[in-house]
Motif scaffolding. Sequence first.
Motif, PDB file in Angstrom:
ATOM      1  N   GLY A  53       0.780  -1.285  -0.028  1.00  0.00           N
ATOM      2  CA  GLY A  53       0.071   0.030  -0.057  1.00  0.00           C
ATOM      3  C   GLY A  53       0.673   1.057  -0.058  1.00  0.00           C
ATOM      4  O   GLY A  53       0.235   2.201  -0.017  1.00  0.00           O
ATOM      5  N   ALA A  54       2.129   1.070  -0.311  1.00  0.00           N
ATOM      6  CA  ALA A  54       2.990   2.272  -0.004  1.00  0.00           C
ATOM      7  C   ALA A  54       2.799   3.388  -1.290  1.00  0.00           C
ATOM      8  O   ALA A  54       2.634   3.055  -2.352  1.00  0.00           O
ATOM      9  CB  ALA A  54       4.260   1.783   0.167  1.00  0.00           C
ATOM     10  N   VAL A  55       2.915   4.520  -0.986  1.00  0.00           N
ATOM     11  CA  VAL A  55       3.002   5.462  -2.182  1.00  0.00           C
ATOM     12  C   VAL A  55       4.221   6.388  -2.147  1.00  0.00           C
ATOM     13  O   VAL A  55       4.495   6.955  -0.859  1.00  0.00           O
ATOM     14  CB  VAL A  55       1.621   6.652  -2.067  1.00  0.00           C
ATOM     15  N   GLY A  56       5.059   6.595  -3.065  1.00  0.00           N
ATOM     16  CA  GLY A  56       6.322   7.447  -3.148  1.00  0.00           C
ATOM     17  C   GLY A  56       5.689   8.707  -3.293  1.00  0.00           C
ATOM     18  O   GLY A  56       5.040   9.022  -4.270  1.00  0.00           O
ATOM     19  N   VAL A  57       6.510   9.572  -2.702  1.00  0.00           N
ATOM     20  CA  VAL A  57       6.457  11.288  -3.067  1.00  0.00           C
ATOM     21  C   VAL A  57       7.643  11.786  -3.070  1.00  0.00           C
ATOM     22  O   VAL A  57       8.525  11.730  -2.384  1.00  0.00           O
ATOM     23  CB  VAL A  57       5.390  11.743  -2.027  1.00  0.00           C
ATOM     24  N   GLN A  58       7.775  12.571  -3.979  1.00  0.00           N
ATOM     25  CA  GLN A  58       9.214  13.297  -4.540  1.00  0.00           C
ATOM     26  C   GLN A  58       8.832  14.746  -4.709  1.00  0.00           C
ATOM     27  O   GLN A  58       7.767  15.265  -5.337  1.00  0.00           O
ATOM     28  CB  GLN A  58       9.765  12.825  -5.626  1.00  0.00           C
ATOM     29  N   ARG A  59       9.353  15.582  -3.909  1.00  0.00           N
ATOM     30  CA  ARG A  59       9.139  17.050  -3.968  1.00  0.00           C
ATOM     31  C   ARG A  59      10.234  17.828  -4.418  1.00  0.00           C
ATOM     32  O   ARG A  59      11.366  17.575  -4.126  1.00  0.00           O
ATOM     33  CB  ARG A  59       8.704  17.398  -2.361  1.00  0.00           C
ATOM     34  N   THR A  60      10.049  18.766  -5.183  1.00  0.00           N
ATOM     35  CA  THR A  60      10.796  19.973  -5.452  1.00  0.00           C
ATOM     36  C   THR A  60      10.444  21.150  -5.126  1.00  0.00           C
ATOM     37  O   THR A  60       9.388  21.660  -5.529  1.00  0.00           O
ATOM     38  CB  THR A  60      10.924  19.864  -7.229  1.00  0.00           C
ATOM     39  N   VAL A  61      11.252  21.963  -4.299  1.00  0.00           N
ATOM     40  CA  VAL A  61      10.722  23.614  -4.027  1.00  0.00           C
ATOM     41  C   VAL A  61      11.623  24.200  -5.106  1.00  0.00           C
ATOM     42  O   VAL A  61      12.807  24.387  -5.311  1.00  0.00           O
ATOM     43  CB  VAL A  61      11.345  23.606  -2.635  1.00  0.00           C
ATOM     44  N   ARG A  62      10.757  25.189  -5.785  1.00  0.00           N
ATOM     45  CA  ARG A  62      11.239  25.938  -6.795  1.00  0.00           C
ATOM     46  C   ARG A  62      11.844  27.418  -6.049  1.00  0.00           C
ATOM     47  O   ARG A  62      11.491  27.721  -4.942  1.00  0.00           O
ATOM     48  CB  ARG A  62      10.105  26.520  -7.668  1.00  0.00           C
ATOM     49  N   PRO A  63      12.390  28.007  -6.812  1.00  0.00           N
ATOM     50  CA  PRO A  63      13.348  29.212  -6.234  1.00  0.00           C
ATOM     51  C   PRO A  63      12.165  30.228  -5.695  1.00  0.00           C
ATOM     52  O   PRO A  63      12.320  30.921  -4.803  1.00  0.00           O
ATOM     53  CB  PRO A  63      13.736  29.903  -7.356  1.00  0.00           C
ATOM     54  N   ASP A  64      10.702  30.315  -6.445  1.00  0.00           N
ATOM     55  CA  ASP A  64       9.474  31.002  -5.912  1.00  0.00           C
ATOM     56  C   ASP A  64       8.894  30.620  -4.581  1.00  0.00           C
ATOM     57  O   ASP A  64       8.164  31.310  -4.117  1.00  0.00           O
ATOM     58  CB  ASP A  64       8.778  31.522  -6.909  1.00  0.00           C
ATOM     59  N   GLY A  65       9.271  29.614  -4.277  1.00  0.00           N
ATOM     60  CA  GLY A  65       8.659  28.944  -3.000  1.00  0.00           C
ATOM     61  C   GLY A  65       7.688  27.802  -3.367  1.00  0.00           C
ATOM     62  O   GLY A  65       7.269  27.255  -2.574  1.00  0.00           O
ATOM     63  N   SER A  66       7.188  27.931  -4.729  1.00  0.00           N
ATOM     64  CA  SER A  66       6.275  26.796  -4.890  1.00  0.00           C
ATOM     65  C   SER A  66       7.078  25.477  -5.025  1.00  0.00           C
ATOM     66  O   SER A  66       8.146  25.238  -5.034  1.00  0.00           O
ATOM     67  CB  SER A  66       5.513  27.224  -6.308  1.00  0.00           C
ATOM     68  N   SER A  67       6.028  24.280  -5.028  1.00  0.00           N
ATOM     69  CA  SER A  67       6.767  23.019  -5.106  1.00  0.00           C
ATOM     70  C   SER A  67       5.937  22.331  -6.225  1.00  0.00           C
ATOM     71  O   SER A  67       4.912  22.694  -6.831  1.00  0.00           O
ATOM     72  CB  SER A  67       6.321  22.199  -3.908  1.00  0.00           C
ATOM     73  N   SER A  68       6.680  21.277  -6.902  1.00  0.00           N
ATOM     74  CA  SER A  68       5.986  20.398  -7.731  1.00  0.00           C
ATOM     75  C   SER A  68       6.517  19.144  -7.328  1.00  0.00           C
ATOM     76  O   SER A  68       7.283  19.080  -6.496  1.00  0.00           O
ATOM     77  CB  SER A  68       6.760  20.657  -9.344  1.00  0.00           C
ATOM     78  N   TRP A  69       5.875  18.038  -7.926  1.00  0.00           N
ATOM     79  CA  TRP A  69       5.775  16.693  -7.304  1.00  0.00           C
ATOM     80  C   TRP A  69       5.912  15.655  -8.321  1.00  0.00           C
ATOM     81  O   TRP A  69       5.571  15.529  -9.446  1.00  0.00           O
ATOM     82  CB  TRP A  69       4.619  16.369  -6.415  1.00  0.00           C
ATOM     83  N   VAL A  70       6.505  14.320  -7.808  1.00  0.00           N
ATOM     84  CA  VAL A  70       6.359  13.275  -8.548  1.00  0.00           C
ATOM     85  C   VAL A  70       5.686  12.118  -7.517  1.00  0.00           C
ATOM     86  O   VAL A  70       6.175  11.978  -6.298  1.00  0.00           O
ATOM     87  CB  VAL A  70       7.833  12.692  -9.143  1.00  0.00           C
ATOM     88  N   VAL A  71       4.743  11.507  -8.011  1.00  0.00           N
ATOM     89  CA  VAL A  71       3.806  10.618  -7.298  1.00  0.00           C
ATOM     90  C   VAL A  71       4.156   9.372  -7.784  1.00  0.00           C
ATOM     91  O   VAL A  71       3.749   8.968  -8.867  1.00  0.00           O
ATOM     92  CB  VAL A  71       2.501  10.795  -6.944  1.00  0.00           C
ATOM     93  N   TYR A  72       4.446   8.386  -7.189  1.00  0.00           N
ATOM     94  CA  TYR A  72       4.740   6.841  -7.549  1.00  0.00           C
ATOM     95  C   TYR A  72       3.691   6.049  -6.893  1.00  0.00           C
ATOM     96  O   TYR A  72       3.578   5.824  -5.805  1.00  0.00           O
ATOM     97  CB  TYR A  72       6.206   6.307  -7.064  1.00  0.00           C
ATOM     98  N   ILE A  73       3.174   5.117  -7.669  1.00  0.00           N
ATOM     99  CA  ILE A  73       1.904   4.223  -7.180  1.00  0.00           C
ATOM    100  C   ILE A  73       2.048   3.042  -7.670  1.00  0.00           C
ATOM    101  O   ILE A  73       1.939   2.539  -8.857  1.00  0.00           O
ATOM    102  CB  ILE A  73       0.637   4.897  -7.564  1.00  0.00           C
ATOM    103  N   PRO A  74       2.551   1.921  -7.057  1.00  0.00           N
ATOM    104  CA  PRO A  74       2.653   0.357  -7.248  1.00  0.00           C
ATOM    105  C   PRO A  74       1.299  -0.077  -7.520  1.00  0.00           C
ATOM    106  O   PRO A  74       0.127   0.566  -7.483  1.00  0.00           O
ATOM    107  CB  PRO A  74       3.284  -0.043  -6.133  1.00  0.00           C
TER     108      PRO A  74
END
Length: 570
Positions: free
Chosen positions: A352-373
């Motif tokens: 049931g695990a879900v992987g989450v990868q976060r990237t913080v941008r220079p303006d403070g906002s975030s973008s993501w990669v979500v891994y779902i087996p």
Amino acid sequence: MNGGLTPPAPLRAPSDLAAPLSTGTVPLVPQALTDGLMPARKLAQGPRTSVREPADGSPPVCVAPYDTEIVRLPERPRGIVVSGGVTGFHVDLDELEVLGTTLRRLTARLDGTGVHGGVAATDVRALEERLGHALAAAVALVVASGATFEVVAARAALAARAADVVEALELLGRGITRAADEAGRLADGLDGARETYARAEEEARPPEDDGVWRRLAMAFAPVAGVTSLVRAGGVVADIREDGAERTDIATPALDMVTDLRTPLYLVESAVGAGLGRAPKPLNRAGTADLLTEVAHYGLVEPATFVWAHRFRDRLPTPEMSPHPAPEGARRAGTTTQALRTLDAINARSAEGAVGVQRTVRPDGSSSWVVYIPGSEGRPNPAKKGFFVADHARTWGSNTGVLMRRNEQAIRAVERAMRNAGVKDGEKVVFVGHSQGGAIGALLAARRGSGGLVTVGAPTGGIDLPKEVEAVHIEVKGDEVHELDGRENPATLTRTTVTVRPDEAAGTPHAPVDKMHSSVNGVRAAEALEGSAVTAALDDVLGDVGGRPSGPLEEALASPVEVYVPEPTTR
């Protein structure tokens, strides 16, 4: 008047326009496109070519039409077939047609301008001649006044100026003719390209599942039964030859059930109307939807109620807590690395695990990669864990996901994202295998931005916004991606990579023994790494996931976290 008039310097044209130019035939332009733009005249039909005489005196050069220079798709690795938009060429046939029409109009306008330029040169010569006659007549009148020299000088200046204007108009005419020639050739090339792509799309389109005459024949129960037996015999023969793992079973099974539905379709429609449900179409996709609903309401929901004493929409959403990522789950800036991380989470993390990868941008906002087996737990309907477990991605969750219900498995992924800090409007790339790929596709469709990578997932019935770059990796012989009875749409931002095990045998990207394994996605991505197939999605992942280029940036980058469901007591 005193003194003579000095003729102005002749007008000069650029050196490339000064070269003589002769053109070939001119394409026939529909009159509706040229009304009011150029004088009416008959245009010869045929491909537009150029015969150029270089200014240095070398032999003339014949330039071939553009449609003979269309670049072909590069060779793909053996055993891999690519369809859809991310193949190095983003083709919209309607846009090609509009652009071709625009170029035809431009060609007509330029041709008309050239004609008017010639008329203007003739008018200049006529005007110069008339003024010359007038000045000659004036000489006789001014002899007595002693101004003969001034009149003669004015006449010479007029002749020189008229010659300059005529020369400039002729040079301009040659340049316009060259531009018209190039526009016409480009329009010819676009027409050829459009025909080529239209023919390729027609040839690539899968055959129609049903025909009118075939459906009428299937209306007779004996015919439908015999046809289904023939299909079943073919599947058995394939299993004996290739083995059950490498044999496509889902599609023939859906076709067999579709044949058997035909004689009973009126009864099925009447029962559906009595239940307030529209009948499912009499094709492979409709059969898949019907079987999914039958399995969901006839098996999954009752079994879930037996195990959990509640129906599936009342199952609690597991609480997802963060854990360190397993070995091999690294930050992804490419499609290949994203699938490696997915495979590592799939193989080494808790169910049931879900992987989450976060990237913080220079303006403070975030973008993501979500891994779902994919589906996890006991693959045995008689055991607890098939329908109900402490995690949400049970085998029984598949029917609800295919029906796009608010399934417990979908809610669990959304909770993991919310706990990680994902906000509405932030860009997310979903990477999923099997059921996880279908969940990722549904969430990508809701969010409308980012990207999607799936391996062996039934996503053909899920429409994605054009802002979502998607790559679907499928292995021929893996039935799971065919369970919805639909092909993935081939849009400009949606690509399907099909691996054919027999053709890929002996290559590093040949599938493993289990056709449904997430490892096969890694192998296919490695074979296509750096190609146009993954380039668009790599750009999205590079933007979303970042590409740390040194030890310091690697240390500062947020690691991948795995959100695992906490055990619950029932």
